[in-house]
Enzyme design. Structure first.
Site, mmCIF file in Angstrom:
data_model
loop_
_atom_site.group_PDB
_atom_site.id
_atom_site.type_symbol
_atom_site.label_atom_id
_atom_site.label_comp_id
_atom_site.label_asym_id
_atom_site.label_seq_id
_atom_site.Cartn_x
_atom_site.Cartn_y
_atom_site.Cartn_z
ATOM 1 N N ASN A 7 0.857 -1.186 0.000
ATOM 2 C CA ASN A 7 0.000 0.000 0.000
ATOM 3 C C ASN A 7 0.899 1.244 0.000
ATOM 4 O OD1 ASN A 7 -1.595 2.257 0.925
ATOM 5 N ND2 ASN A 7 -3.136 0.798 1.640
ATOM 6 N N ARG A 18 4.382 18.582 0.569
ATOM 7 C CA ARG A 18 5.108 19.704 -0.001
ATOM 8 C C ARG A 18 4.483 20.230 -1.293
ATOM 9 N NH1 ARG A 18 10.391 20.566 2.011
ATOM 10 N NH2 ARG A 18 10.462 22.284 0.511
ATOM 11 N N HIS A 43 -5.580 3.362 -1.657
ATOM 12 C CA HIS A 43 -6.856 3.590 -0.978
ATOM 13 C C HIS A 43 -7.201 5.076 -1.089
ATOM 14 C CE1 HIS A 43 -9.571 2.479 2.686
ATOM 15 N NE2 HIS A 43 -10.072 3.498 2.034
ATOM 16 N N ARG A 45 -9.271 8.408 -0.912
ATOM 17 C CA ARG A 45 -10.406 8.887 -0.127
ATOM 18 C C ARG A 45 -10.982 10.128 -0.793
ATOM 19 N NH1 ARG A 45 -7.418 6.116 3.806
ATOM 20 N NH2 ARG A 45 -8.739 4.847 5.157
ATOM 21 N N GLU A 70 -8.769 0.009 -3.018
ATOM 22 C CA GLU A 70 -9.678 -0.243 -1.908
ATOM 23 C C GLU A 70 -10.326 1.055 -1.458
ATOM 24 O OE1 GLU A 70 -7.070 -2.121 0.942
ATOM 25 O OE2 GLU A 70 -6.551 -0.204 1.860
ATOM 26 N N HIS A 190 -3.749 -4.626 7.667
ATOM 27 C CA HIS A 190 -3.863 -3.553 8.656
ATOM 28 C C HIS A 190 -2.979 -3.860 9.861
ATOM 29 C CE1 HIS A 190 -5.982 0.237 9.566
ATOM 30 N NE2 HIS A 190 -5.564 -0.035 10.787
ATOM 31 N N ASP A 191 -1.915 -3.082 9.988
ATOM 32 C CA ASP A 191 -0.961 -3.163 11.092
ATOM 33 C C ASP A 191 -0.132 -4.441 11.105
ATOM 34 O OD1 ASP A 191 -1.673 -0.657 11.907
ATOM 35 O OD2 ASP A 191 -2.882 -1.294 13.616
ATOM 36 N N GLY A 213 1.103 -1.358 4.282
ATOM 37 C CA GLY A 213 1.520 -0.010 3.914
ATOM 38 C C GLY A 213 2.282 0.707 4.999
ATOM 39 N N HIS A 214 1.590 1.113 6.060
ATOM 40 C CA HIS A 214 2.176 1.993 7.069
ATOM 41 C C HIS A 214 3.447 1.394 7.669
ATOM 42 C CE1 HIS A 214 2.192 5.161 10.124
ATOM 43 N NE2 HIS A 214 2.508 4.205 10.989
#
Length: 238
Positions: A7, A18, A43, A45, A70, A190-191, A213-214
């Site tokens: 992700n 920036r 993803h 938004r 997603e 997720h996580d 991702g994160h």
């Protein structure tokens, strides 16, 4: 083998901070593919605070693996997916102002709605997935919509993993087995991180794909993007 879809939302967040094109989202995505990832996830938004709708169009032109889009299937999202035609669309019930996804679908309450959306995308040959909590009832509800896969929402697993990894993974094993019994493919995300990924993969049956991702982007700040992509692949294949 479990596929790794990266992700790239966080890369877009940094770029947008920036207002220019550094880091270059397209170049980073192509590098991630070159480093061995089997897919790219985005993803978008409604406020386009990280992934812009144009990013989806631009990525579709160059991605050689699988593009997974997603999001919450509102009218604008559906139109984007119809236009871009990704390999996979993952339906996520996130609120407009959500910082990140925080729950799976209530597939029982939303069965009719999800069935309509799933059919709309599957009629175009787009593989569909529904984001769900590790609940037998929610998996059964997802199956009734005609969806191809579920994506197990793994925040609860990641949160509990440091204190009791067996208890953390237990509901995911049960949910995955139910999905397999119902003929559903299984994704997860997720996580998930380098710390907890291998144990999840080794214990959850039928895991086809993880979307990360994160954690992956954060870990790459310390160890480098190419190194981290290959470290995830090792945890998914060894």
């Amino acid at each position: 083998m479990t596929a790794l879809s990266v992700n790239v939302n966080k890369i877009a967040t940094l770029r947008n901070a920036r207002g220019g094109n550094v880091p270059d989202l397209i170049k980073c995505s192509l590098d991630i593919e070159r480093f061995g990832a089997q897919g790219i996830t985005i993803h978008p938004r409604p406020d386009e605070r990280h992934i812009r709708y144009q990013d989806a169009r631009d990525l579709k032109k160059v991605i050689q693996t699988e593009l997974n889009i997603e999001g919450n299937p509102n009218e604008k999202f559906i139109a984007l997916v119809d236009e871009v035609q990704p390999a996979q669309v993952t339906l996520v019930p996130d609120a407009v102002d959500a910082i990140t996804s925080d729950a799976g679908w209530d597939t029982i309450k939303n069965e009719a709605y999800l069935t309509k959306i799933v059919k709309h995308f599957k009629d175009q040959g787009i593989r569909t997935s529904i984001f769900v909590d590790p609940s037998i009832e929610m998996v059964e509800g997802a199956a009734k919509t005609g969806v191809d896969r579920i994506e197990l929402y793994t925040e609860a697993y990641a949160h509990q993993y440091p204190s009791d990894k067996q208890a953390a993974v237990a509901p995911y094993i049960k949910a995955a087995q139910k999905a397999l019994d119902l003929g559903l493919g299984i994704n997860a995300g997720h996580d998930l991180s380098l710390e907890n990924m291998r144990y999840f993969k080794d214990n959850v049956p039928g895991l086809l794909e993880v979307s990360i991702g994160h954690a992956l982007i954060s870990e790459s700040l310390y160890m480098g993007l190419e190194n981290v992509v290959n470290m995830y692949k090792s945890r998914l294949t060894d």
